[in-house]
Motif scaffolding. Sequence first.
Motif, PDB file in Angstrom:
ATOM      1  N   SER A 103       9.103 -36.043  -7.212  1.00 25.00           N
ATOM      2  CA  SER A 103       9.575 -35.900  -5.794  1.00 25.00           C
ATOM      3  C   SER A 103       8.554 -36.265  -4.964  1.00 25.00           C
ATOM      4  O   SER A 103       7.451 -36.666  -5.152  1.00 25.00           O
ATOM      5  CB  SER A 103       9.506 -34.200  -5.523  1.00 25.00           C
TER       6      SER A 103
ATOM      7  N   SER B 183       5.309 -29.344   5.801  1.00 27.68           N
ATOM      8  CA  SER B 183       5.762 -28.732   7.211  1.00 27.68           C
ATOM      9  C   SER B 183       6.022 -29.652   8.151  1.00 27.68           C
ATOM     10  O   SER B 183       5.199 -30.836   8.076  1.00 27.68           O
ATOM     11  CB  SER B 183       5.125 -27.596   7.521  1.00 27.68           C
TER      12      SER B 183
ATOM     13  N   ASP C 184      14.057 -39.411  -6.181  1.00 21.34           N
ATOM     14  CA  ASP C 184      13.974 -38.735  -4.976  1.00 21.34           C
ATOM     15  C   ASP C 184      13.512 -39.688  -3.927  1.00 21.34           C
ATOM     16  O   ASP C 184      12.951 -40.714  -4.231  1.00 21.34           O
ATOM     17  CB  ASP C 184      13.018 -37.608  -5.137  1.00 21.34           C
TER      18      ASP C 184
ATOM     19  N   LEU D 112      12.321 -26.000  -0.237  1.00 22.67           N
ATOM     20  CA  LEU D 112      12.413 -26.313   1.028  1.00 22.67           C
ATOM     21  C   LEU D 112      11.357 -25.350   1.823  1.00 22.67           C
ATOM     22  O   LEU D 112      11.351 -24.228   1.522  1.00 22.67           O
ATOM     23  CB  LEU D 112      13.599 -26.117   1.932  1.00 22.67           C
TER      24      LEU D 112
ATOM     25  N   ARG E 173       7.424 -36.738  -0.480  1.00 21.65           N
ATOM     26  CA  ARG E 173       7.776 -36.337   1.233  1.00 21.65           C
ATOM     27  C   ARG E 173       6.818 -36.902   1.952  1.00 21.65           C
ATOM     28  O   ARG E 173       5.804 -37.102   1.729  1.00 21.65           O
ATOM     29  CB  ARG E 173       8.058 -34.914   1.149  1.00 21.65           C
TER      30      ARG E 173
ATOM     31  N   ARG F  29      18.399 -29.801   1.030  1.00 22.58           N
ATOM     32  CA  ARG F  29      17.659 -30.518   2.371  1.00 22.58           C
ATOM     33  C   ARG F  29      17.925 -29.953   3.492  1.00 22.58           C
ATOM     34  O   ARG F  29      19.115 -29.090   3.594  1.00 22.58           O
ATOM     35  CB  ARG F  29      18.434 -31.957   2.332  1.00 22.58           C
TER      36      ARG F  29
ATOM     37  N   ASP G  35       7.340 -30.526  -0.794  1.00 24.01           N
ATOM     38  CA  ASP G  35       7.826 -30.483   0.708  1.00 24.01           C
ATOM     39  C   ASP G  35       6.541 -30.397   1.665  1.00 24.01           C
ATOM     40  O   ASP G  35       5.559 -29.800   1.219  1.00 24.01           O
ATOM     41  CB  ASP G  35       8.775 -29.260   1.026  1.00 24.01           C
TER      42      ASP G  35
ATOM     43  N   THR H 199       9.080 -30.430  -7.637  1.00 21.68           N
ATOM     44  CA  THR H 199       9.468 -30.603  -6.048  1.00 21.68           C
ATOM     45  C   THR H 199       8.312 -30.262  -5.067  1.00 21.68           C
ATOM     46  O   THR H 199       7.589 -29.466  -5.362  1.00 21.68           O
ATOM     47  CB  THR H 199      10.730 -29.608  -5.760  1.00 21.68           C
TER      48      THR H 199
ATOM     49  N   LYS I  13      17.298 -29.466  11.790  1.00 24.89           N
ATOM     50  CA  LYS I  13      16.958 -28.030  11.086  1.00 24.89           C
ATOM     51  C   LYS I  13      17.923 -26.919  11.206  1.00 24.89           C
ATOM     52  O   LYS I  13      17.385 -26.017  11.006  1.00 24.89           O
ATOM     53  CB  LYS I  13      15.500 -27.688  11.265  1.00 24.89           C
TER      54      LYS I  13
ATOM     55  N   GLY J 215      12.713 -39.679   0.686  1.00 26.96           N
ATOM     56  CA  GLY J 215      12.617 -39.119   2.190  1.00 26.96           C
ATOM     57  C   GLY J 215      12.101 -39.936   3.223  1.00 26.96           C
ATOM     58  O   GLY J 215      11.188 -40.755   3.062  1.00 26.96           O
TER      59      GLY J 215
ATOM     60  N   THR K 291      14.031 -27.891  -7.076  1.00 27.91           N
ATOM     61  CA  THR K 291      14.251 -28.266  -5.376  1.00 27.91           C
ATOM     62  C   THR K 291      13.756 -27.191  -4.640  1.00 27.91           C
ATOM     63  O   THR K 291      14.229 -26.080  -4.901  1.00 27.91           O
ATOM     64  CB  THR K 291      15.833 -28.819  -4.975  1.00 27.91           C
TER      65      THR K 291
END
Length: 338
Positions: free
Chosen positions: A93, A138, A47, A181, A95, A221, A136, A134, A226, A49, A179
């Motif tokens: 993962s 904000s 992974d 989001l 981010r 993704r 993520d 996974t 966005k 990002g 995965t």
Amino acid sequence: MLSMQKQPTGPPNPPLKRSPTPQESSSSSGPRQIPLTCTGHTRPVVDLGFSGFTYTGDFFLISACKDSIPILRRGNTGDWVGSFTGHKGAVWSARLSRDATISVTGSADFTAKLWNNLTGQPTATLNHSHVVRTVDISDDGRYVLTAGYEKKVRIFDLQNNPATDAIRTLEGSQNEIKTALLDGEHGLVFAGDGKSLRVWDLRTSSQVDVREFDSEITSLRFSWDKKFIICTAGKVVYFYNSVTAALEKQFETYINVSSASLHPTGTKFVCGGSSDLWVRTYDWATGQEHEVYKGHHGPIHCVSYSPDGHLYATGSEDGTVRLWQTVPGIAYGLWEKQ
């Protein structure tokens, strides 16, 4: 309410090196591509990002690897910035917050970790009962999502005290979540649950829709603006409107797609495959294949365009991250004008 439409039938300061041989930079058309190879990992890279632009105008790249040590790099050159040590299992993962101050990683050691990118030290450990597959974060860096083999999605508020207690737990998945989001602006969560794409509304913590696919979902993704959710499943790349969830476009490829990313201008997208060694770019309007490049020595697990659109990064089973120019031959980063 959102409504999904039915689907139509390493070591310190690892060196950076070039890969200039024709066999490793061949393309079906266009100028010769010379990728930059970022070493430092010792096992497959699964992974990666990018951050957004920082206040200095820079941006950064984080990579997750089965060697348990995520690596932070400068986004335009691949230069090593730091390695995060602390996980005791494969990191699945990783981010970055948009301003690149926070990293979040998820691991097979049943934890997710939050990291201060200025110090390289963990600021919190989020304990789970199974593998975290996974993560993520904000855009404002306040909320963190985790999911995995628990078959649950957890949401954490970093301004909450303690931040290690989930403020939402979303249930209903039937398979491991590989995965997911977090759309903090609209309060939505999207998760790939086997062959199902599930959507939750965080205002009610309820599942509001589900979409079924013929193949397992391999990646989700957001586009940089966005506007789109980019979903890969089997040999197909899907582009959904991130507000209405309407299917805008879908493209069938010749490969089993592991990951896809849309250029910031929305004019092209890049794909990596789990069954070959090539990276491919396509025209978003027509789906025509533009470029095919070989450089990796193993399947490509993850791809992403940089926020400025000048390059895209790929992570592979061969344990490397490679950076590719969007327009080969121009002077940018460590590339000299050819």
